[in-house]
Structures are given as structure tokens and as C-alpha cells.
Scaffold this motif. Structure first.
Motif, PDB file in Angstrom:
ATOM      1  N   PHE A  77      -3.843  15.557 -12.843  1.00 51.20           N
ATOM      2  CA  PHE A  77      -4.396  15.839 -11.517  1.00 51.20           C
ATOM      3  C   PHE A  77      -3.273  16.162 -10.533  1.00 51.20           C
ATOM      4  CE2 PHE A  77      -7.524  13.034 -13.531  1.00 51.20           C
ATOM      5  CZ  PHE A  77      -8.688  13.764 -13.344  1.00 51.20           C
ATOM      6  N   ASP A  78      -3.639  16.855  -9.461  1.00 51.65           N
ATOM      7  CA  ASP A  78      -2.659  17.169  -8.421  1.00 51.65           C
ATOM      8  C   ASP A  78      -2.345  15.928  -7.596  1.00 51.65           C
ATOM      9  OD1 ASP A  78      -2.617  19.827  -9.174  1.00 51.65           O
ATOM     10  OD2 ASP A  78      -4.278  20.360  -7.832  1.00 51.65           O
ATOM     11  N   GLN A  79      -1.096  15.837  -7.143  1.00 52.64           N
ATOM     12  CA  GLN A  79      -0.720  14.724  -6.278  1.00 52.64           C
ATOM     13  C   GLN A  79      -1.376  14.883  -4.905  1.00 52.64           C
ATOM     14  OE1 GLN A  79       3.534  14.275  -6.109  1.00 52.64           O
ATOM     15  NE2 GLN A  79       3.666  13.464  -8.190  1.00 52.64           N
ATOM     16  N   VAL A  80      -1.570  13.771  -4.233  1.00 54.70           N
ATOM     17  CA  VAL A  80      -2.242  13.760  -2.931  1.00 54.70           C
ATOM     18  C   VAL A  80      -1.309  13.155  -1.899  1.00 54.70           C
ATOM     19  CG1 VAL A  80      -4.215  12.906  -1.608  1.00 54.70           C
ATOM     20  CG2 VAL A  80      -4.500  13.507  -4.036  1.00 54.70           C
ATOM     21  N   ASN A  81      -1.213  13.802  -0.745  1.00 55.07           N
ATOM     22  CA  ASN A  81      -0.466  13.218   0.378  1.00 55.07           C
ATOM     23  C   ASN A  81      -1.441  12.331   1.150  1.00 55.07           C
ATOM     24  OD1 ASN A  81       1.155  12.594   2.566  1.00 55.07           O
ATOM     25  ND2 ASN A  81       2.063  14.646   2.650  1.00 55.07           N
ATOM     26  N   TRP A  82      -1.497  11.082   0.708  1.00 51.27           N
ATOM     27  CA  TRP A  82      -2.541  10.175   1.182  1.00 51.27           C
ATOM     28  C   TRP A  82      -2.513   9.964   2.686  1.00 51.27           C
ATOM     29  CZ3 TRP A  82      -6.066   9.115  -2.419  1.00 51.27           C
ATOM     30  CH2 TRP A  82      -5.688   9.211  -3.757  1.00 51.27           C
ATOM     31  N   TYR A  83      -1.353   9.999   3.293  1.00 56.26           N
ATOM     32  CA  TYR A  83      -1.235   9.720   4.723  1.00 56.26           C
ATOM     33  C   TYR A  83      -1.524  10.942   5.595  1.00 56.26           C
ATOM     34  CZ  TYR A  83       0.590   5.178   3.477  1.00 56.26           C
ATOM     35  OH  TYR A  83       0.714   3.902   2.964  1.00 56.26           O
ATOM     36  N   THR A  95       0.828  -1.211   0.000  1.00 57.56           N
ATOM     37  CA  THR A  95       0.000   0.000   0.000  1.00 57.56           C
ATOM     38  C   THR A  95       0.859   1.258   0.000  1.00 57.56           C
ATOM     39  OG1 THR A  95      -1.691  -1.199   1.279  1.00 57.56           O
ATOM     40  CG2 THR A  95      -1.874   1.197   1.204  1.00 57.56           C
ATOM     41  N   TYR A  96       1.941   1.226   0.783  1.00 56.71           N
ATOM     42  CA  TYR A  96       2.832   2.388   0.836  1.00 56.71           C
ATOM     43  C   TYR A  96       3.499   2.631  -0.514  1.00 56.71           C
ATOM     44  CZ  TYR A  96       6.299   5.674   2.606  1.00 56.71           C
ATOM     45  OH  TYR A  96       7.061   6.792   2.813  1.00 56.71           O
ATOM     46  N   ALA A  97       3.817   1.545  -1.219  1.00 54.50           N
ATOM     47  CA  ALA A  97       4.415   1.690  -2.552  1.00 54.50           C
ATOM     48  C   ALA A  97       3.431   2.344  -3.523  1.00 54.50           C
ATOM     49  CB  ALA A  97       4.845   0.332  -3.086  1.00 54.50           C
ATOM     50  N   LEU A  98       2.149   2.111  -3.300  1.00 57.00           N
ATOM     51  CA  LEU A  98       1.130   2.714  -4.154  1.00 57.00           C
ATOM     52  C   LEU A  98       0.827   4.155  -3.758  1.00 57.00           C
ATOM     53  CD1 LEU A  98      -1.421  -0.249  -4.363  1.00 57.00           C
ATOM     54  CD2 LEU A  98       0.048   0.562  -6.202  1.00 57.00           C
ATOM     55  N   LEU A  99       0.857   4.447  -2.440  1.00 62.58           N
ATOM     56  CA  LEU A  99       0.385   5.735  -1.947  1.00 62.58           C
ATOM     57  C   LEU A  99       1.487   6.671  -1.461  1.00 62.58           C
ATOM     58  CD1 LEU A  99      -2.687   4.518   0.162  1.00 62.58           C
ATOM     59  CD2 LEU A  99      -2.617   5.169  -2.253  1.00 62.58           C
ATOM     60  N   ASN A 100       2.733   6.281  -1.612  1.00 60.09           N
ATOM     61  CA  ASN A 100       3.827   7.144  -1.171  1.00 60.09           C
ATOM     62  C   ASN A 100       3.691   8.528  -1.800  1.00 60.09           C
ATOM     63  OD1 ASN A 100       6.694   8.342  -1.662  1.00 60.09           O
ATOM     64  ND2 ASN A 100       6.957   6.844  -0.014  1.00 60.09           N
ATOM     65  N   PRO A 101       3.775   9.600  -0.991  1.00 58.69           N
ATOM     66  CA  PRO A 101       3.542  10.956  -1.519  1.00 58.69           C
ATOM     67  C   PRO A 101       4.473  11.353  -2.649  1.00 58.69           C
ATOM     68  CG  PRO A 101       3.504  10.958   0.883  1.00 58.69           C
ATOM     69  CD  PRO A 101       3.967   9.594   0.467  1.00 58.69           C
ATOM     70  N   GLN A 102       5.731  10.923  -2.606  1.00 59.73           N
ATOM     71  CA  GLN A 102       6.693  11.318  -3.631  1.00 59.73           C
ATOM     72  C   GLN A 102       6.865  10.273  -4.732  1.00 59.73           C
ATOM     73  OE1 GLN A 102       7.673  11.645  -0.204  1.00 59.73           O
ATOM     74  NE2 GLN A 102       6.932  13.773  -0.304  1.00 59.73           N
ATOM     75  N   LEU A 103       6.996   9.017  -4.338  1.00 58.38           N
ATOM     76  CA  LEU A 103       7.347   7.969  -5.295  1.00 58.38           C
ATOM     77  C   LEU A 103       6.213   6.988  -5.562  1.00 58.38           C
ATOM     78  CD1 LEU A 103      10.892   7.160  -3.830  1.00 58.38           C
ATOM     79  CD2 LEU A 103      10.336   8.699  -5.731  1.00 58.38           C
ATOM     80  N   GLY A 104       5.042   7.224  -4.987  1.00 53.69           N
ATOM     81  CA  GLY A 104       3.935   6.286  -5.123  1.00 53.69           C
ATOM     82  C   GLY A 104       3.422   6.162  -6.546  1.00 53.69           C
ATOM     83  N   VAL A 105       3.009   4.935  -6.896  1.00 52.92           N
ATOM     84  CA  VAL A 105       2.497   4.670  -8.244  1.00 52.92           C
ATOM     85  C   VAL A 105       1.234   5.481  -8.515  1.00 52.92           C
ATOM     86  CG1 VAL A 105       1.554   2.880  -9.763  1.00 52.92           C
ATOM     87  CG2 VAL A 105       3.462   2.342  -8.222  1.00 52.92           C
ATOM     88  N   LEU A 106       0.350   5.571  -7.542  1.00 55.19           N
ATOM     89  CA  LEU A 106      -0.920   6.262  -7.747  1.00 55.19           C
ATOM     90  C   LEU A 106      -0.727   7.752  -8.004  1.00 55.19           C
ATOM     91  CD1 LEU A 106      -3.914   5.754  -7.896  1.00 55.19           C
ATOM     92  CD2 LEU A 106      -4.075   6.084  -5.432  1.00 55.19           C
ATOM     93  N   ASN A 107       0.202   8.380  -7.278  1.00 54.30           N
ATOM     94  CA  ASN A 107       0.459   9.801  -7.501  1.00 54.30           C
ATOM     95  C   ASN A 107       1.064  10.062  -8.873  1.00 54.30           C
ATOM     96  OD1 ASN A 107      -0.587  11.130  -5.312  1.00 54.30           O
ATOM     97  ND2 ASN A 107       1.268  11.013  -4.088  1.00 54.30           N
ATOM     98  N   HIS A 108       1.889   9.145  -9.342  1.00 52.56           N
ATOM     99  CA  HIS A 108       2.455   9.291 -10.693  1.00 52.56           C
ATOM    100  C   HIS A 108       1.350   9.197 -11.746  1.00 52.56           C
ATOM    101  CE1 HIS A 108       6.709   9.698 -10.022  1.00 52.56           C
ATOM    102  NE2 HIS A 108       6.725   8.663  -9.186  1.00 52.56           N
ATOM    103  N   LEU A 109       0.399   8.296 -11.528  1.00 52.26           N
ATOM    104  CA  LEU A 109      -0.721   8.179 -12.461  1.00 52.26           C
ATOM    105  C   LEU A 109      -1.573   9.443 -12.454  1.00 52.26           C
ATOM    106  CD1 LEU A 109      -1.874   4.485 -11.831  1.00 52.26           C
ATOM    107  CD2 LEU A 109      -0.753   5.393 -13.869  1.00 52.26           C
ATOM    108  N   LEU A 110      -1.838   9.967 -11.269  1.00 50.41           N
ATOM    109  CA  LEU A 110      -2.623  11.203 -11.172  1.00 50.41           C
ATOM    110  C   LEU A 110      -1.925  12.350 -11.896  1.00 50.41           C
ATOM    111  CD1 LEU A 110      -3.787  11.087  -7.428  1.00 50.41           C
ATOM    112  CD2 LEU A 110      -5.211  10.740  -9.455  1.00 50.41           C
ATOM    113  N   GLU A 111      -0.614  12.410 -11.718  1.00 51.11           N
ATOM    114  CA  GLU A 111       0.164  13.475 -12.353  1.00 51.11           C
ATOM    115  C   GLU A 111       0.143  13.337 -13.874  1.00 51.11           C
ATOM    116  OE1 GLU A 111       4.440  15.682 -11.491  1.00 51.11           O
ATOM    117  OE2 GLU A 111       4.285  13.496 -11.280  1.00 51.11           O
ATOM    118  N   ASN A 112       0.225  12.113 -14.367  1.00 50.21           N
ATOM    119  CA  ASN A 112       0.203  11.885 -15.812  1.00 50.21           C
ATOM    120  C   ASN A 112      -1.135  12.263 -16.444  1.00 50.21           C
ATOM    121  OD1 ASN A 112       2.838  10.933 -15.815  1.00 50.21           O
ATOM    122  ND2 ASN A 112       2.222   8.795 -15.538  1.00 50.21           N
ATOM    123  N   PHE A 113      -2.194  12.145 -15.656  1.00 43.24           N
ATOM    124  CA  PHE A 113      -3.523  12.491 -16.168  1.00 43.24           C
ATOM    125  C   PHE A 113      -3.908  13.935 -15.856  1.00 43.24           C
ATOM    126  CE2 PHE A 113      -3.976   7.852 -16.242  1.00 43.24           C
ATOM    127  CZ  PHE A 113      -4.623   7.680 -17.464  1.00 43.24           C
TER     128      PHE A 113
END
Length: 308
Positions: A153-159, A133-151
Motif C-alpha cells: 500500500f502507499d504510505q500516508v502522511n497522517w498529519y 502515536t507519532y512513532a506509529l504515524l510518522n510519515p517517514q519512519l512510522g511503524v504503520l507506514n512501514h507496514l503499509l509499504e510491506n503489504f
């Protein structure tokens, strides 16, 4: 008459000595690990310390309960515990039932593949899942934030954003437990006599009609039993999930802090065993009342589906 009853009892016990012998290990386990620890309930009403022991500690009545119920977090953690567990019960049972109904129509080889795929996450510990989960939601290196950025959207500090976590926890619980629940419902479906479906097919019933008129009605008792058992544990939470998955982030407590994590932190900080025992007793009593109440409601509508 009394002697005759006892005589019949011992005769029956001798005839069933094999079954009784098989039951003895299970009975001993229940007595040692479930009934004997009930003596510890007295700790909830005492200012416990190790030097005075269980029965030598000072009696404080309901003071340990007041510590919890008068705290600012009592309502919040109780609300989170009930709502999150209720969402887990509804989402997991509904989707597991759907998956089980779908698996019945597949070939044996396909069923094995899907069962293995669905069941595998159940064996993973929440510690391992928390790293994924941390690998997906990491604020800087997370997979989900990279996807949001590519589309765009603003990155989210999930924690630090508590509003997203009821959905994240629900998805994580579903992913980890859907295989186990699906297996239970699938086994129940396999136990239904095939002649019902053959007769319905001859009468012209399609797959949807067979599912709604045969499968679901005959699974009602199993669904009710599972739901009743889950309702009885609605005041208990999977500590590993709520503690490790959220990384114990204080910013998320508003929506993720439950009774178990609150008690753990209070016990770690204050070392008050009496308070922790009081909350545990509170959870057990409410769970018992919920099971009795829901069972009475089920019994009112259908006696056959009630547990007792």
C-alpha cells in the motif's frame, strides 16, 4: 412550630456532628473551587482588562458571544465536539461493559492481570501518548507506514489527512479510558447478589440468559448514571488529547478542532479573556440543559434510573 423545627434541626446536627465534621472539608472544597469562581461569569459580558479589574471593566453585553458564533469555525468546532464526544461515549461504554461482563467469569488472578493491563494506560499523560502515536504515524519512519509499504500500500502522511483522525482519536480515547470504565462496571457487577445467579442456574438459565436477564437489567441504573454525567460534559473535550495527539496540525482542524482547542488558540493569539469566558459559559449552560433534558427523558420511562 418554627422554633420546634429549628430545635429538631440543631438536635439532629449535634447527633450527627461526626458525619458533619467529615463532610466539612469536602463542602469547603466545593464552595471555594466551584461556587466562588461563579462570580467570574460576569467576565463573559465584559471587555475585560487587568487594569480595570473584574467589576471595573467595560460592560459589552453579548458582544463576546457574537465573536464566537459569527466566526466561520463556530459550526465546525461545535459539530466536531458533539460528534467526537458522542462516539467516545458510545464506543467506550459498550466495550467497557462487554469487558466487565467477561472479567466476572474469570479467576481472581486472571482478573488482576487483565485489570492492571487495561488500567495502566489511564495513568499516562496525553503528552506521552502523543510521542507513542507519532512513532506509529510518522510519515517517514512510522511503524504503520512501514507496514503499509510491506503489504503493497502507499504510505500516508497522517498529519495532513484529516479524514483518518476521527477513527484515530476514538481508538486512542478507548485505549486510554477503557480500563477505568471497565472497573466501574465490574464493581457494579460484583455488587449484584449472587443468589440471583444461583436461582437462575437452578432453573436452567445459561450464562447468556443470566447476563441478559440479571446482569444488564440490574446495571441499568449505573449505566444511566454514567451516561448522564458524560452527556453533561459532551460540550467539553479532553484538551490534552486534541492538542497533543494531533500535534496541533492545521491540516487536521476540519475533523479534530473542538471548542476547547479553538478557544485556546483564540486566547493565545488575541488574549481576549472575555471571549474565552463567553464560550466557557456557553459550554456550561448547554451541558446543564443536556443533563436536565436527558434526565427528564429517563425519568419519563423509569423514575428509578433518573438522577433527580
Amino acid at each position: 412550630m418554627g422554633f420546634a423545627k429549628w430545635n429538631n434541626f440543631w438536635r439532629g446536627a449535634i447527633r450527627s456532628k461526626g458525619l458533619i465534621g467529615l463532610a466539612i472539608p469536602g463542602l469547603l472544597f466545593v464552595i471555594v473551587f466551584y461556587y466562588l469562581p461563579m462570580l467570574g461569569v460576569v467576565v463573559a459580558f465584559k471587555d475585560f482588562n487587568f487594569s480595570d479589574g473584574l467589576f471595573g471593566s467595560k460592560w459589552v453585553g453579548l458582544q463576546n458571544f457574537k465573536f464566537f458564533f459569527q466566526s466561520d469555525a463556530a459550526f465546525q468546532v461545535t459539530r466536531n465536539t458533539i460528534l467526537l464526544n458522542l462516539s467516545f461515549i458510545i464506543i467506550t461504554n459498550v466495550l467497557s461493559l462487554v469487558f466487565a461482563l467477561l472479567l466476572v467469569g474469570l479467576s481472581r488472578r486472571a482478573v488482576k492481570v487483565f485489570q492492571t493491563t487495561l488500567f495502566f494506560p489511564y495513568f499516562l499523560s496525553w503528552v506521552v501518548v502523543s510521542y507513542v502515536t507519532y512513532a506509529l504515524l510518522n510519515p517517514q519512519l512510522g511503524v504503520l507506514n512501514h507496514l503499509l509499504e510491506n503489504f503493497g500500500f502507499d504510505q500516508v502522511n497522517w498529519y495532513l489527512e484529516s479524514k483518518f483522525w476521527p477513527y484515530i482519536l476514538s481508538l486512542a480515547f478507548l485505549w486510554k479510558n477503557i480500563g477505568y470504565s471497565t472497573l466501574i462496571f465490574y464493581t457494579g457487577l460484583l455488587g449484584i447478589d449472587k443468589s440471583y445467579y444461583e436461582a437462575a442456574s437452578i432453573d436452567g438459565a445459561n450464562k447468556w440468559q443470566q447476563m441478559t436477564k440479571i446482569s444488564l437489567p440490574l446495571l441499568t441504573s449505573l449505566i444511566t448514571l454514567i451516561t448522564l454525567l458524560q452527556v453533561g460534559k459532551i460540550f467539553y473535550s479532553d484538551f490534552g488529547m486534541f492538542y497533543f495527539l494531533t500535534a496541533d496540525s492545521g491540516a487536521l482542524y476540519q475533523t479534530t478542532d473542538v471548542i476547547d482547542t479553538y478557544v485556546f488558540r483564540a486566547l493565545r493569539v488575541s488574549g481576549d479573556i472575555g471571549m474565552a469566558s463567553a464560550v466557557g459559559l456557553y459550554q456550561a449552560l448547554v451541558g446543564f440543559l443536556l443533563v436536565v433534558g436527558v434526565n427528564a427523558l429517563v425519568r419519563k420511562f423509569n423514575k428509578d434510573n433518573a438522577i433527580f
